[in-house]
Scaffold this motif. Structure first.
Motif, PDB file in Angstrom:
ATOM      1  N   ASN A 125       0.815  -1.231   0.000  1.00 39.94           N
ATOM      2  CA  ASN A 125       0.000   0.000   0.000  1.00 39.94           C
ATOM      3  C   ASN A 125       0.839   1.269   0.000  1.00 39.94           C
ATOM      4  O   ASN A 125       0.661   2.171   0.815  1.00 39.94           O
ATOM      5  CB  ASN A 125      -0.949   0.018   1.206  1.00 39.94           C
ATOM      6  N   ARG A 126       1.763   1.325  -0.895  1.00 43.37           N
ATOM      7  CA  ARG A 126       2.566   2.540  -1.039  1.00 43.37           C
ATOM      8  C   ARG A 126       1.769   3.541  -1.861  1.00 43.37           C
ATOM      9  O   ARG A 126       1.532   3.345  -3.052  1.00 43.37           O
ATOM     10  CB  ARG A 126       3.905   2.218  -1.699  1.00 43.37           C
ATOM     11  N   LEU A 127       1.357   4.622  -1.226  1.00 44.70           N
ATOM     12  CA  LEU A 127       0.464   5.596  -1.834  1.00 44.70           C
ATOM     13  C   LEU A 127       1.189   6.925  -1.953  1.00 44.70           C
ATOM     14  O   LEU A 127       1.099   7.779  -1.064  1.00 44.70           O
ATOM     15  CB  LEU A 127      -0.800   5.733  -0.979  1.00 44.70           C
ATOM     16  N   PRO A 128       1.915   7.123  -3.039  1.00 38.56           N
ATOM     17  CA  PRO A 128       2.827   8.271  -3.123  1.00 38.56           C
ATOM     18  C   PRO A 128       2.147   9.628  -3.113  1.00 38.56           C
ATOM     19  O   PRO A 128       2.762  10.619  -2.707  1.00 38.56           O
ATOM     20  CB  PRO A 128       3.553   8.038  -4.451  1.00 38.56           C
ATOM     21  N   LEU A 129       0.888   9.712  -3.570  1.00 36.83           N
ATOM     22  CA  LEU A 129       0.217  11.008  -3.618  1.00 36.83           C
ATOM     23  C   LEU A 129      -0.642  11.268  -2.383  1.00 36.83           C
ATOM     24  O   LEU A 129      -1.056  12.402  -2.158  1.00 36.83           O
ATOM     25  CB  LEU A 129      -0.637  11.121  -4.887  1.00 36.83           C
ATOM     26  N   LEU A 130      -0.887  10.230  -1.608  1.00 39.91           N
ATOM     27  CA  LEU A 130      -1.596  10.407  -0.344  1.00 39.91           C
ATOM     28  C   LEU A 130      -0.623  10.683   0.801  1.00 39.91           C
ATOM     29  O   LEU A 130      -0.933  11.431   1.732  1.00 39.91           O
ATOM     30  CB  LEU A 130      -2.425   9.161  -0.026  1.00 39.91           C
ATOM     31  N   THR A 131       0.571  10.115   0.698  1.00 37.62           N
ATOM     32  CA  THR A 131       1.533  10.185   1.800  1.00 37.62           C
ATOM     33  C   THR A 131       1.869  11.608   2.247  1.00 37.62           C
ATOM     34  O   THR A 131       1.855  11.888   3.459  1.00 37.62           O
ATOM     35  CB  THR A 131       2.818   9.423   1.434  1.00 37.62           C
ATOM     36  N   PRO A 132       2.186  12.551   1.331  1.00 37.54           N
ATOM     37  CA  PRO A 132       2.561  13.887   1.827  1.00 37.54           C
ATOM     38  C   PRO A 132       1.462  14.572   2.608  1.00 37.54           C
ATOM     39  O   PRO A 132       1.727  15.251   3.606  1.00 37.54           O
ATOM     40  CB  PRO A 132       2.912  14.655   0.551  1.00 37.54           C
ATOM     41  N   MET A 133       0.200  14.396   2.198  1.00 39.95           N
ATOM     42  CA  MET A 133      -0.896  15.008   2.938  1.00 39.95           C
ATOM     43  C   MET A 133      -1.191  14.239   4.224  1.00 39.95           C
ATOM     44  O   MET A 133      -1.633  14.823   5.220  1.00 39.95           O
ATOM     45  CB  MET A 133      -2.155  15.077   2.074  1.00 39.95           C
ATOM     46  N   SER A 134      -0.921  12.931   4.217  1.00 37.15           N
ATOM     47  CA  SER A 134      -1.086  12.150   5.443  1.00 37.15           C
ATOM     48  C   SER A 134      -0.070  12.579   6.494  1.00 37.15           C
ATOM     49  O   SER A 134      -0.377  12.626   7.692  1.00 37.15           O
ATOM     50  CB  SER A 134      -0.927  10.655   5.145  1.00 37.15           C
ATOM     51  N   ILE A 135       1.144  12.879   6.062  1.00 36.60           N
ATOM     52  CA  ILE A 135       2.164  13.373   6.988  1.00 36.60           C
ATOM     53  C   ILE A 135       1.687  14.668   7.637  1.00 36.60           C
ATOM     54  O   ILE A 135       1.736  14.836   8.865  1.00 36.60           O
ATOM     55  CB  ILE A 135       3.498  13.597   6.251  1.00 36.60           C
ATOM     56  N   ILE A 136       1.203  15.577   6.809  1.00 39.03           N
ATOM     57  CA  ILE A 136       0.739  16.870   7.328  1.00 39.03           C
ATOM     58  C   ILE A 136      -0.473  16.687   8.228  1.00 39.03           C
ATOM     59  O   ILE A 136      -0.547  17.256   9.336  1.00 39.03           O
ATOM     60  CB  ILE A 136       0.422  17.830   6.170  1.00 39.03           C
ATOM     61  N   ALA A 137      -1.449  15.881   7.796  1.00 43.29           N
ATOM     62  CA  ALA A 137      -2.662  15.677   8.597  1.00 43.29           C
ATOM     63  C   ALA A 137      -2.335  15.032   9.937  1.00 43.29           C
ATOM     64  O   ALA A 137      -2.913  15.395  10.967  1.00 43.29           O
ATOM     65  CB  ALA A 137      -3.664  14.823   7.824  1.00 43.29           C
ATOM     66  N   GLY A 138      -1.424  14.068   9.939  1.00 41.60           N
ATOM     67  CA  GLY A 138      -1.047  13.432  11.192  1.00 41.60           C
ATOM     68  C   GLY A 138      -0.436  14.410  12.172  1.00 41.60           C
ATOM     69  O   GLY A 138      -0.752  14.402  13.367  1.00 41.60           O
TER      70      GLY A 138
END
Length: 363
Positions: A125-138
């Motif tokens: 589940n490597r999601l390259p376009l979700l990851t940067p926003m997930s980092i910020i949201a977390g």
């Protein structure tokens, strides 16, 4: 190719689909970019910045949408449905599992809709376009949670880091993926007592290498969830099931047993949420109190930090945008991760996970 960049219409959504730096790269590749006036102002980019990068500034949203490729940040709202066109490519976050109405309109329009959040690289589940926003949201989840724990914001008046002689606040995180990891990173930095619950034992082992004894790592059983949530000052929902609605892990009855003035921040709200009592809110009205607990359910949390978030998102999306602009839909044939982002095409719902959510829409 003609590329349109509209101004976002979601409440206080100040991110923008393309930064001036991204526009410049696309212009150098021979493409024409049309940016709605003031589309980037909330993120700190002026119309002159876009003009200098080679874009044409257009005054109306219609002029932006009437292009071969439209690049956005968030899903089209009802006011934008009539802009969707057959043969057009839309590249943005969609989160269709939580939005049947949008799904139906995308199918009816005949548009080719590619979702950032389902672009998937090989691996777990490597999601390259979700990851940067997930980092910020977390990271924002704990930042906002700490704020709403303040008494003046409706919280119980707990300082997450505590002080000498007074124990720190307790942060419980449901899910140990990117969002959960980043939430823990900030909570640990604040000095809070932190628990992460996850069903993936391998992930828990990895998190131990990151945090050691600073974070309590628990298998996500119903018994562990119940015990942890009851004692939480801040509960962070960080559950992700690719393309599907998030499972409900915290029932209404369990929320009633939380401390009055405790806070829930459910980052999974854009996929339906993992807390039964939580519903989507907005940056304008971010919280409400139910059963004495402060609920925060803003689905576009990174919109609060648009200067950072726009650039982080563009760093990941730009290679895909360039390939779509250069090759059109042929890009889906040669780029498998991008092809996995395809949700709707030719009046059909095509993403397997979303098909499972709406089986009656599959033809």
């Amino acid at each position: 190719m003609e590329i349109g960049v509209p101004k976002e219409t979601k409440d206080q959504e100040f991110r923008v689909g393309l930064s001036p730096a991204s526009v410049r790269v696309l212009q150098e590749n021979g493409h024409s970019i049309y940016v709605q006036t003031q589309a980037g102002s909330g993120a700190g980019f002026t119309d002159d910045d876009y003009r200098s990068a080679g874009a044409e500034i257009v005054p109306t949203v219609e002029a932006v949408w009437n292009r071969e490729l439209v690049v956005k940040v968030k899903e089209p709202l009802k006011s934008e449905y009539h802009f969707l066109q057959k043969g057009q490519i839309l590249f943005t976050y969609l989160h269709l599992a939580a939005d049947r109405q949008l799904t139906e309109h995308l199918i009816d329009s005949g548009i080719c809709a590619i979702a950032y959040e389902t672009v998937e690289q090989p691996g777990a589940n490597r999601l390259p376009l979700l990851t940067p926003m997930s980092i910020i949201a977390g990271r924002l989840a704990v930042q906002f949670g700490a704020r709403y724990l303040e008494r003046q914001q409706g919280g119980r008046g707990v300082l997450l880091g505590g002080v000498p002689g007074v124990k720190p606040g307790k942060v419980v995180i449901l899910g140990g993926g990117v969002v959960g990891t980043e939430a823990a990173r900030i909570a640990v930095g604040m000095g809070a007592a932190v628990q992460i619950l996850d069903v993936n034992v391998e992930r828990l082992s990895y998190l131990e290498t990151l945090f050691g004894s600073r974070v309590e790592l628990l298998y996500s059983s119903s018994a562990h969830i119940e015990a942890a949530v009851k004692e939480a000052d801040l509960l962070v929902g960080a559950v992700l099931v690719l393309g599907r609605k998030a499972p409900i892990l915290v029932s209404h009855e369990l929320v009633k047993q939380m401390h009055p003035g405790s806070v829930i921040v459910d980052v999974a709200v854009d996929q339906g949420g993992c807390v039964e009592t939580l519903h989507p809110t907005s940056h304008t009205n971010p919280t409400y109190i139910q059963e004495g607990v402060v609920h925060y359910g803003v689905p576009n949390m990174p919109g609060a930090v648009p200067w950072t978030a726009t650039q982080a998102l563009n760093n990941s999306t730009l290679p895909y945008v360039v390939q779509l602009a250069n090759q059109g839909l042929k890009a889906l044939e040669v780029n498998l991760p991008l092809a996995k982002g395809l949700n709707v095409q030719n009046h059909r719902l095509v993403h397997p996970a979303v098909q499972e959510v709406f089986p009656d829409l599959v033809n």
